[in-house]
Design a protein around this motif. Structure first.
Motif, short mmCIF file in Angstrom:
data_model
loop_
_atom_site.label_atom_id
_atom_site.label_comp_id
_atom_site.label_asym_id
_atom_site.label_seq_id
_atom_site.Cartn_x
_atom_site.Cartn_y
_atom_site.Cartn_z
N LYS A 9 -68.65 -38.12 32.63
CA LYS A 9 -68.19 -36.94 31.92
C LYS A 9 -69.33 -36.31 31.14
O LYS A 9 -69.48 -35.11 31.10
N LYS A 10 -70.11 -37.16 30.47
CA LYS A 10 -71.23 -36.67 29.67
C LYS A 10 -72.26 -35.97 30.55
O LYS A 10 -72.94 -35.05 30.10
N ASP A 11 -72.36 -36.38 31.79
CA ASP A 11 -73.34 -35.81 32.72
C ASP A 11 -72.86 -34.54 33.41
O ASP A 11 -73.61 -33.93 34.16
N LEU A 12 -71.63 -34.13 33.17
CA LEU A 12 -71.08 -32.93 33.80
C LEU A 12 -71.86 -31.70 33.33
O LEU A 12 -72.00 -31.48 32.13
N LEU A 13 -72.39 -30.93 34.28
CA LEU A 13 -73.17 -29.74 33.95
C LEU A 13 -72.47 -28.49 34.47
O LEU A 13 -72.13 -28.40 35.65
N LEU A 14 -72.29 -27.53 33.56
CA LEU A 14 -71.68 -26.25 33.91
C LEU A 14 -72.77 -25.19 33.90
O LEU A 14 -73.56 -25.13 32.96
N GLY A 15 -72.79 -24.35 34.91
CA GLY A 15 -73.75 -23.26 34.97
C GLY A 15 -73.07 -21.93 34.71
O GLY A 15 -71.93 -21.72 35.13
N TYR A 16 -73.78 -21.06 34.02
CA TYR A 16 -73.28 -19.73 33.69
C TYR A 16 -74.32 -18.69 34.13
O TYR A 16 -75.44 -18.72 33.64
N LEU A 17 -73.92 -17.80 35.03
CA LEU A 17 -74.81 -16.77 35.55
C LEU A 17 -74.37 -15.41 35.02
O LEU A 17 -73.20 -15.04 35.14
N TYR A 18 -75.33 -14.68 34.45
CA TYR A 18 -75.03 -13.40 33.80
C TYR A 18 -76.11 -12.40 34.19
O TYR A 18 -77.30 -12.68 34.04
N ILE A 19 -75.69 -11.25 34.69
CA ILE A 19 -76.64 -10.17 34.99
C ILE A 19 -76.27 -8.98 34.11
O ILE A 19 -75.11 -8.61 33.99
N LEU A 20 -77.30 -8.41 33.50
CA LEU A 20 -77.12 -7.33 32.53
C LEU A 20 -77.75 -6.05 33.04
O LEU A 20 -78.88 -6.06 33.53
N VAL A 32 -79.44 -17.49 33.53
CA VAL A 32 -78.53 -18.58 33.88
C VAL A 32 -78.74 -19.67 32.83
O VAL A 32 -79.86 -19.98 32.46
N MET A 33 -77.61 -20.16 32.32
CA MET A 33 -77.66 -21.23 31.33
C MET A 33 -76.84 -22.40 31.87
O MET A 33 -75.73 -22.21 32.36
N ILE A 34 -77.42 -23.57 31.79
CA ILE A 34 -76.72 -24.80 32.18
C ILE A 34 -76.36 -25.51 30.88
O ILE A 34 -77.22 -25.70 30.02
#
Length: 195
Positions: A9-20, A32-34
């Protein structure tokens, strides 16, 4: 809970991609933020703000938007990641299919849904558009609408629903987009003056 399960669970990585796109300034950027399961950043990559000349706009024409998103921003961001996410969440649904072709991780777009909550957290329901599901990630409140860009296998939806439900216990799943937007504002301000 067994130690191995707690570690995973602690190792779960979520990525967020945003274009402006700042159309009033003709500036484009992306990031992109992980994050870990708590929303703490473990990797952040961005593309320096891009500004096209009038001539370049004329030469690229209607292909400019696709060139910017695909070639200059998306490819560069996803290739530069040091930590690969278990799931990539795109702020713009048009980025889902493109990102899927570049990343082995599942990719989706999430947005709030005004419908009735599903029975319990972790439940999901297929919508009439085959590439969309409702995911109930929190015990209370409305579900999220998930756009996959393709018709996903039910096992993929089940796995993602579990991951996102787990992450929502520690963080607001959509809040990282606000941080990315603010970070891009700072980057643009430092490189081009106030937006």
């Amino acid at each position: 809970m067994p130690k191995a399960q707690a570690e995973s669970k602690k190792d779960l990585l979520l990525g967020y991609l945003y274009i402006l796109l700042l159309s009033d300034k003709d500036l484009y950027s992306g990031a992109v933020m992980i994050t870990d399961i708590r929303g703490i950043p473990v990797d952040f990559k961005y593309v320096d703000p891009i500004k096209f000349t009038r001539l370049e706009k004329v030469l690229y024409g209607d292909a400019l938007d696709a060139y910017l998103k695909e070639e200059l921003i998306l490819h560069n961001l996803l290739k530069s990641l040091e930590k690969k996410p278990h799931v990539l969440i795109c702020q713009d649904p048009s980025l889902v299919k493109l990102s899927r072709s570049l990343l082995k991780s599942p990719v989706l777009h999430l947005e709030p849904h005004s419908g009735t909550p599903l029975e319990s957290a972790g439940m999901f329901e297929k919508l009439s558009e085959g590439d969309c599901y409702l995911l109930q990630v929190e015990e209370v409140g409305p579900p999220l609408r998930a756009y996959f860009g393709v018709v996903p296998e039910e096992s993929e939806v089940k796995g993602l629903s579990f991951m996102l439900t787990e992450a929502s216990r520690y963080m607001d799943l959509l809040e990282p987009f606000q941080r990315i937007a603010k970070a891009l504002d700072v980057i643009i301000e430092e490189s081009h003056g106030k937006p």
